[in-house]
Design a protein around this motif. Sequence first.
Motif, mmCIF file in Angstrom:
data_model
loop_
_atom_site.group_PDB
_atom_site.id
_atom_site.type_symbol
_atom_site.label_atom_id
_atom_site.label_comp_id
_atom_site.label_asym_id
_atom_site.label_seq_id
_atom_site.Cartn_x
_atom_site.Cartn_y
_atom_site.Cartn_z
ATOM 1 N N ILE A 94 0.841 -1.200 0.000
ATOM 2 C CA ILE A 94 0.000 0.000 0.000
ATOM 3 C C ILE A 94 0.874 1.247 0.000
ATOM 4 N N ARG A 95 1.860 1.284 0.889
ATOM 5 C CA ARG A 95 2.705 2.475 1.019
ATOM 6 C C ARG A 95 3.619 2.665 -0.188
ATOM 7 N N SER A 110 -0.719 8.013 -5.287
ATOM 8 C CA SER A 110 -0.926 8.502 -3.921
ATOM 9 C C SER A 110 -2.320 8.196 -3.378
ATOM 10 N N ARG A 111 -3.275 7.848 -4.254
ATOM 11 C CA ARG A 111 -4.611 7.473 -3.781
ATOM 12 C C ARG A 111 -4.611 6.079 -3.179
ATOM 13 N N GLY A 112 -3.537 5.332 -3.399
ATOM 14 C CA GLY A 112 -3.434 3.966 -2.892
ATOM 15 C C GLY A 112 -3.823 2.955 -3.948
ATOM 16 N N ARG A 139 -9.950 1.943 -2.995
ATOM 17 C CA ARG A 139 -8.505 2.139 -2.866
ATOM 18 C C ARG A 139 -8.128 1.987 -1.404
ATOM 19 N N THR A 178 -5.469 2.733 1.833
ATOM 20 C CA THR A 178 -4.459 3.615 2.411
ATOM 21 C C THR A 178 -4.110 3.116 3.803
ATOM 22 N N GLU A 223 1.102 3.299 9.264
ATOM 23 C CA GLU A 223 2.326 4.024 8.868
ATOM 24 C C GLU A 223 3.422 3.814 9.905
#
Length: 144
Positions: free
Chosen positions: A50-51, A56-58, A102, A104, A110
């Motif tokens: 994912i990261r 950037s939307r995933g 999507r 994130t 994180e």
Amino acid sequence: MVSPSNNVTDREYTKLLAFRAGLRRFLRWSEEQSAAVGLTATQHQVLLAIRGHADSRGPTIGELAGYLCTRHHSAVQLIDRVEQLGLVARNRGGGRDRRVVRLTLTEAGEGKLALLSTAHLEELQRLVPLVSEFAEPASVTPQQ
């Protein structure tokens, strides 16, 4: 697949063994690191996929399944588990197709991934010599 060749040298077999053994040690070490923060190795891979995704939307679930080399429904089950841990969020597409989901990372996701990634980047430096051994051309010539 390349046809077998008798041109593989003893040194090349030794290099292949060292590389595969080093890679397996790294994967075992990685599993232990994931477990130390309460994740399976696959859950760690989900967070990284994912990261690390370029958009950037995933990634979509299908893209995640591709990264994991698994089927769509298996990816959904994995996402369910990491979502229950509070590490991942699903986001519906805002465009014309609201079916697109999507993925994130949450702040907690994180954080766990950052911990793991720092250690992994350091550990990967140990594999550099094993990989650089293959920078020189092999004596094996492909069969036509």
